[in-house]
Design an enzyme around this catalytic site. Sequence first.
Site, PDB file in Angstrom:
ATOM      1  N   ASP A  23       0.827  -1.219   0.000  1.00 12.52           N
ATOM      2  CA  ASP A  23       0.000   0.000   0.000  1.00 12.52           C
ATOM      3  C   ASP A  23       0.861   1.270   0.000  1.00 12.52           C
ATOM      4  O   ASP A  23       1.981   1.265   0.503  1.00 12.52           O
ATOM      5  CB  ASP A  23      -0.923  -0.019   1.234  1.00 12.52           C
ATOM      6  CG  ASP A  23      -2.078   0.950   1.084  1.00 12.52           C
ATOM      7  OD1 ASP A  23      -2.388   1.341  -0.056  1.00 12.52           O
ATOM      8  OD2 ASP A  23      -2.656   1.325   2.117  1.00 12.52           O
ATOM      9  N   HIS A  40       1.924   3.284  -9.051  1.00  9.74           N
ATOM     10  CA  HIS A  40       1.714   1.856  -9.326  1.00  9.74           C
ATOM     11  C   HIS A  40       2.867   1.317 -10.174  1.00  9.74           C
ATOM     12  O   HIS A  40       3.359   0.218  -9.945  1.00  9.74           O
ATOM     13  CB  HIS A  40       0.384   1.633 -10.048  1.00  9.74           C
ATOM     14  CG  HIS A  40      -0.812   2.049  -9.243  1.00  9.74           C
ATOM     15  ND1 HIS A  40      -0.963   1.710  -7.921  1.00  9.74           N
ATOM     16  CD2 HIS A  40      -1.907   2.783  -9.562  1.00  9.74           C
ATOM     17  CE1 HIS A  40      -2.108   2.216  -7.467  1.00  9.74           C
ATOM     18  NE2 HIS A  40      -2.694   2.875  -8.443  1.00  9.74           N
ATOM     19  N   LEU A 134      10.124 -21.083  -4.839  1.00  7.25           N
ATOM     20  CA  LEU A 134       9.157 -20.169  -4.212  1.00  7.25           C
ATOM     21  C   LEU A 134       7.790 -20.216  -4.903  1.00  7.25           C
ATOM     22  O   LEU A 134       7.726 -20.225  -6.129  1.00  7.25           O
ATOM     23  CB  LEU A 134       9.727 -18.739  -4.311  1.00  7.25           C
ATOM     24  CG  LEU A 134       8.838 -17.597  -3.837  1.00  7.25           C
ATOM     25  CD1 LEU A 134       8.719 -17.610  -2.314  1.00  7.25           C
ATOM     26  CD2 LEU A 134       9.395 -16.248  -4.301  1.00  7.25           C
ATOM     27  N   GLU A 210       2.121 -13.152  12.333  1.00  8.10           N
ATOM     28  CA  GLU A 210       2.675 -11.963  12.979  1.00  8.10           C
ATOM     29  C   GLU A 210       2.445 -10.789  12.032  1.00  8.10           C
ATOM     30  O   GLU A 210       2.623 -10.927  10.817  1.00  8.10           O
ATOM     31  CB  GLU A 210       4.186 -12.141  13.223  1.00  8.10           C
ATOM     32  CG  GLU A 210       4.520 -13.228  14.216  1.00  8.10           C
ATOM     33  CD  GLU A 210       3.990 -12.929  15.619  1.00  8.10           C
ATOM     34  OE1 GLU A 210       3.958 -11.746  16.011  1.00  8.10           O
ATOM     35  OE2 GLU A 210       3.591 -13.888  16.311  1.00  8.10           O
TER      36      GLU A 210
HETATM   37  C1  IPE Z   1      -5.356  -2.655   0.141  1.00  2.00           C
HETATM   38  O1  IPE Z   1      -5.042  -1.320  -0.052  1.00  2.00           O
HETATM   39  C2  IPE Z   1      -5.378  -3.370  -1.175  1.00  2.00           C
HETATM   40  C3  IPE Z   1      -4.093  -3.501  -1.852  1.00  2.00           C
HETATM   41  C4  IPE Z   1      -2.925  -3.131  -1.389  1.00  2.00           C
HETATM   42  C5  IPE Z   1      -4.146  -4.121  -3.134  1.00  2.00           C
HETATM   43  P1  IPE Z   1      -6.178  -0.217  -0.131  1.00  2.00           P
HETATM   44  O2  IPE Z   1      -5.477   1.074  -0.359  1.00  2.00           O
HETATM   45  O3  IPE Z   1      -7.222  -0.586  -1.117  1.00  2.00           O
HETATM   46  O4  IPE Z   1      -6.803  -0.288   1.332  1.00  2.00           O
HETATM   47  P2  IPE Z   1      -7.719   0.765   2.090  1.00  2.00           P
HETATM   48  O5  IPE Z   1      -8.803   1.184   1.150  1.00  2.00           O
HETATM   49  O6  IPE Z   1      -6.851   1.928   2.465  1.00  2.00           O
HETATM   50  O7  IPE Z   1      -8.198   0.026   3.299  1.00  2.00           O
HETATM   51  C1  IPE Z   2      -1.783   0.237  -3.231  1.00  2.00           C
HETATM   52  O1  IPE Z   2      -1.525   1.594  -3.287  1.00  2.00           O
HETATM   53  C2  IPE Z   2      -2.052  -0.356  -4.585  1.00  2.00           C
HETATM   54  C3  IPE Z   2      -3.450  -0.743  -4.823  1.00  2.00           C
HETATM   55  C4  IPE Z   2      -4.408  -0.711  -3.964  1.00  2.00           C
HETATM   56  C5  IPE Z   2      -3.764  -1.209  -6.151  1.00  2.00           C
HETATM   57  P1  IPE Z   2      -2.691   2.650  -3.245  1.00  2.00           P
HETATM   58  O2  IPE Z   2      -3.085   2.955  -4.651  1.00  2.00           O
HETATM   59  O3  IPE Z   2      -3.782   2.232  -2.357  1.00  2.00           O
HETATM   60  O4  IPE Z   2      -1.943   3.913  -2.640  1.00  2.00           O
HETATM   61  P2  IPE Z   2      -2.530   4.928  -1.562  1.00  2.00           P
HETATM   62  O5  IPE Z   2      -2.941   4.129  -0.378  1.00  2.00           O
HETATM   63  O6  IPE Z   2      -3.660   5.649  -2.185  1.00  2.00           O
HETATM   64  O7  IPE Z   2      -1.355   5.823  -1.271  1.00  2.00           O
HETATM   65 MG    MG Z   3      -4.105   2.449  -0.359  1.00  2.00          MG
END
Ligand code: IPE
Ligand code: IPE
Ligand code: MG
Length: 252
Positions: A23, A40, A134, A210
């Site tokens: 994330d 991304h 893996l 964990e």
């Molecule tokens: C969780 O991240 C999903 C992925 C990393 C693919 P999100 O950015 O979607 O999660 P929320 O919405 O902050 O909970």
């Molecule tokens: C995680 O990064 C990737 C996906 C959920 C696809 P985010 O796109 O959620 O990035 P933030 O959380 O908005 O910074």
């Molecule tokens: Mg996110």
Amino acid sequence: MATDIASLDEGKIIPDHIAIIMDGNGRWAQAQGKGRVAGHKAGVSSVRAVVKGARQLGVKALTLFAFSSENWQRPEKEVSVLMDLFMFVLTKEVKRLHKHNIRFRVIGDLSRFSDKLQKSIKKSEELTILNDGLVLSIAANYGGRWDIANAAKMLASKVQKNEMSLEDIDENSLHKETCLADLPELDLLIRTGGDYRISNFLLWQAAYAEFYFTETLWPDFNEAQFDMALNAFNQRERRFGKTGEQVKQIEE
Ligand code: IPE
Ligand code: IPE
Ligand code: MG
């Protein structure tokens, strides 16, 4: 700070199964004055780094959250770029995974993806199916609640077809129908990006994992960061319901 995963101290416990909620891509891009999509794209190199690290350490399974069942709610443009990126990475990187004896697979409800993407996923899974290194699982259109509901449906269907009886429904039989049931239990769940939640990831599988949370945004997560997560894991005492004294006795 160690920059190469190979520099990990000897005698460290290496988790069998690691999962990562990758994330913070959007915020990483915004901080650089770029559009979310740039985040991304930058995140792909972090994926390469953790796959390499996991492989070198002898981790058995690495499960990465790439797209949640809730992520469809994002702007259409972002979703479509993510799909294109997924397709691009599949075609470009899978040969390399295969060369390193990695078994690739995707977990989640794939029926919502385009035919082209579904075919590409199938092809990549088939190419690497006999690899015994893996196991790399990518969670795409995955949701932990979907996984459990799906497992329940499979059991119900077996009961309906008289392949099993109602009395045989228990934790073990349900577990067998969930995603990743053939892999070692999840040991370590990492979340980057500074939020302290599970966002409907491996709800069933994380029962005794964990948790490691870091503020680091996913595109900044590298082998040194991975090393830090493993060091933290090694500081934990996993008691699985027992007392600390009992655990120490078993170790002796
Ligand atoms: C969780 O991240 C999903 C992925 C990393 C693919 P999100 O950015 O979607 O999660 P929320 O919405 O902050 O909970
Ligand atoms: C995680 O990064 C990737 C996906 C959920 C696809 P985010 O796109 O959620 O990035 P933030 O959380 O908005 O910074
Ligand atoms: Mg996110």
